[in-house]
Scaffold this motif. Sequence first.
Motif, PDB file in Angstrom:
ATOM      1  N   PRO A   1       0.817  -1.236   0.000  1.00 13.96           N
ATOM      2  CA  PRO A   1       0.000   0.000   0.000  1.00 13.96           C
ATOM      3  C   PRO A   1       0.840   1.270   0.000  1.00 13.96           C
ATOM      4  O   PRO A   1       0.449   2.283  -0.577  1.00 13.96           O
ATOM      5  CB  PRO A   1      -0.830  -0.126   1.292  1.00 13.96           C
ATOM      6  CG  PRO A   1      -0.097  -1.104   2.142  1.00 13.96           C
ATOM      7  CD  PRO A   1       0.572  -2.057   1.200  1.00 13.96           C
TER       8      PRO A   1
ATOM      9  N   GLU B   1       3.696   1.742  -1.558  1.00 14.68           N
ATOM     10  CA  GLU B   1       4.086   2.011  -2.933  1.00 14.68           C
ATOM     11  C   GLU B   1       2.906   2.481  -3.774  1.00 14.68           C
ATOM     12  O   GLU B   1       3.069   3.242  -4.729  1.00 14.68           O
ATOM     13  CB  GLU B   1       4.717   0.764  -3.557  1.00 14.68           C
ATOM     14  CG  GLU B   1       6.088   0.421  -2.998  1.00 14.68           C
ATOM     15  CD  GLU B   1       6.736  -0.748  -3.691  1.00 14.68           C
ATOM     16  OE1 GLU B   1       7.978  -0.748  -3.814  1.00 14.68           O
ATOM     17  OE2 GLU B   1       6.016  -1.673  -4.121  1.00 14.68           O
ATOM     18  N   HIS B   2       1.717   2.030  -3.434  1.00 14.25           N
ATOM     19  CA  HIS B   2       0.525   2.476  -4.167  1.00 14.25           C
ATOM     20  C   HIS B   2       0.223   3.952  -3.886  1.00 14.25           C
ATOM     21  O   HIS B   2      -0.130   4.705  -4.803  1.00 14.25           O
ATOM     22  CB  HIS B   2      -0.675   1.618  -3.770  1.00 14.25           C
ATOM     23  CG  HIS B   2      -1.959   2.037  -4.418  1.00 14.25           C
ATOM     24  ND1 HIS B   2      -2.229   1.822  -5.758  1.00 14.25           N
ATOM     25  CD2 HIS B   2      -3.051   2.680  -3.911  1.00 14.25           C
ATOM     26  CE1 HIS B   2      -3.419   2.321  -6.047  1.00 14.25           C
ATOM     27  NE2 HIS B   2      -3.944   2.841  -4.953  1.00 14.25           N
TER      28      HIS B   2
ATOM     29  N   ALA C   1       3.706   6.247  -5.151  1.00 14.57           N
ATOM     30  CA  ALA C   1       4.448   5.640  -6.258  1.00 14.57           C
ATOM     31  C   ALA C   1       5.314   6.650  -7.009  1.00 14.57           C
ATOM     32  O   ALA C   1       4.868   7.753  -7.320  1.00 14.57           O
ATOM     33  CB  ALA C   1       3.485   4.977  -7.227  1.00 14.57           C
TER      34      ALA C   1
ATOM     35  N   LYS D   1       2.866  -2.333 -11.798  1.00 18.32           N
ATOM     36  CA  LYS D   1       1.945  -3.361 -11.329  1.00 18.32           C
ATOM     37  C   LYS D   1       2.517  -4.094 -10.120  1.00 18.32           C
ATOM     38  O   LYS D   1       3.732  -4.272 -10.003  1.00 18.32           O
ATOM     39  CB  LYS D   1       1.664  -4.374 -12.446  1.00 18.32           C
ATOM     40  CG  LYS D   1       0.961  -3.784 -13.662  1.00 18.32           C
ATOM     41  CD  LYS D   1       0.766  -4.853 -14.725  1.00 18.32           C
ATOM     42  CE  LYS D   1       0.060  -4.276 -15.940  1.00 18.32           C
ATOM     43  NZ  LYS D   1      -0.115  -5.305 -16.997  1.00 18.32           N
ATOM     44  N   ILE D   2       1.640  -4.534  -9.226  1.00 12.61           N
ATOM     45  CA  ILE D   2       2.082  -5.355  -8.098  1.00 12.61           C
ATOM     46  C   ILE D   2       2.634  -6.676  -8.619  1.00 12.61           C
ATOM     47  O   ILE D   2       3.717  -7.117  -8.226  1.00 12.61           O
ATOM     48  CB  ILE D   2       0.923  -5.601  -7.118  1.00 12.61           C
ATOM     49  CG1 ILE D   2       0.474  -4.282  -6.483  1.00 12.61           C
ATOM     50  CG2 ILE D   2       1.351  -6.601  -6.032  1.00 12.61           C
ATOM     51  CD1 ILE D   2      -0.735  -4.420  -5.587  1.00 12.61           C
TER      52      ILE D   2
ATOM     53  N   ASP E   1      11.270  -2.390  -6.969  1.00  6.25           N
ATOM     54  CA  ASP E   1      10.348  -2.190  -5.854  1.00  6.25           C
ATOM     55  C   ASP E   1      10.924  -2.865  -4.619  1.00  6.25           C
ATOM     56  O   ASP E   1      12.035  -3.379  -4.640  1.00  6.25           O
ATOM     57  CB  ASP E   1       8.937  -2.695  -6.174  1.00  6.25           C
ATOM     58  CG  ASP E   1       8.866  -4.206  -6.424  1.00  6.25           C
ATOM     59  OD1 ASP E   1       9.834  -4.917  -6.089  1.00  6.25           O
ATOM     60  OD2 ASP E   1       7.849  -4.673  -6.953  1.00  6.25           O
TER      61      ASP E   1
END
Length: 265
Positions: A18, A20-21, A24, A29-30, A123
Amino acid sequence: MDIFGIKALLICGLIFIPFEHLFAERPQKIFRKGLAVDLIYLLFNGFIIKVAIAIMAAGALGAAAILVPQSITQAVSGQPVWLQVAEIILIADIGVYWAHRAFHKIPALWKFHAIHHGIEDLDWLGAFHNHPVDAIVTKAISLTPIFFLGFSEASIAVFSIIYLGHTLLVHSNVRIPFGPLKWLIASPQFHRWHHANQREAYDKNFAGQLPFLDVMFGTYNVTGDKVPEKYGVDDPIPSTYFGQIAYPLLPRGKPLNRPAPSTEA
């Protein structure tokens, strides 16, 4: 006993996915390319590295009992935990800096470290994407003095938590301004430019936690708010876990196309 770190994976995922969401740096994409391989690195490398560290610690403690006066180890372990942690961070990151720099400068070592730089979508999970030889050698150089000098178990435990969290943070796909602290504490922006596959980023920003080491030794890359155009390396790295493990060891593993190392400090 969670020898493969499943609980740690879940906790880190609940924090960083969350994170990184919300913050960002770039859309990603995850379930991105290479995710499954990174999970294998986390599970299996984590176990291998834990065993290696245990062996290193036992060896260093045994040698220290013979070579280091007890008065020194008692003085070190008798300091406040917060001071020990600060000292461990400094000593360990000096080791990380020079080990990391060696893995870039020496072609035979670069083949191992290239596996980490082969990440194309950076990431938090990419922090675990290291060839075991790379990870173990770096740990040996950075942590052996810590065990040798007799730092307390409590301070080493606190350092380990800080180091893990910080390592995940600097690899994460987040944009967080550190302000003037960027010279003291490594930020995602600082480490992102270590991974950039751009000429101005080659062989820069080696420190794991303390950027002033790069400033001192002339390897700091000042980038402001610029975002790298791409990550990865020019030559193809195998896409599978076992292919990547074997890559530095097989004759067909050719040196990657990077500029010749600079002779400057």
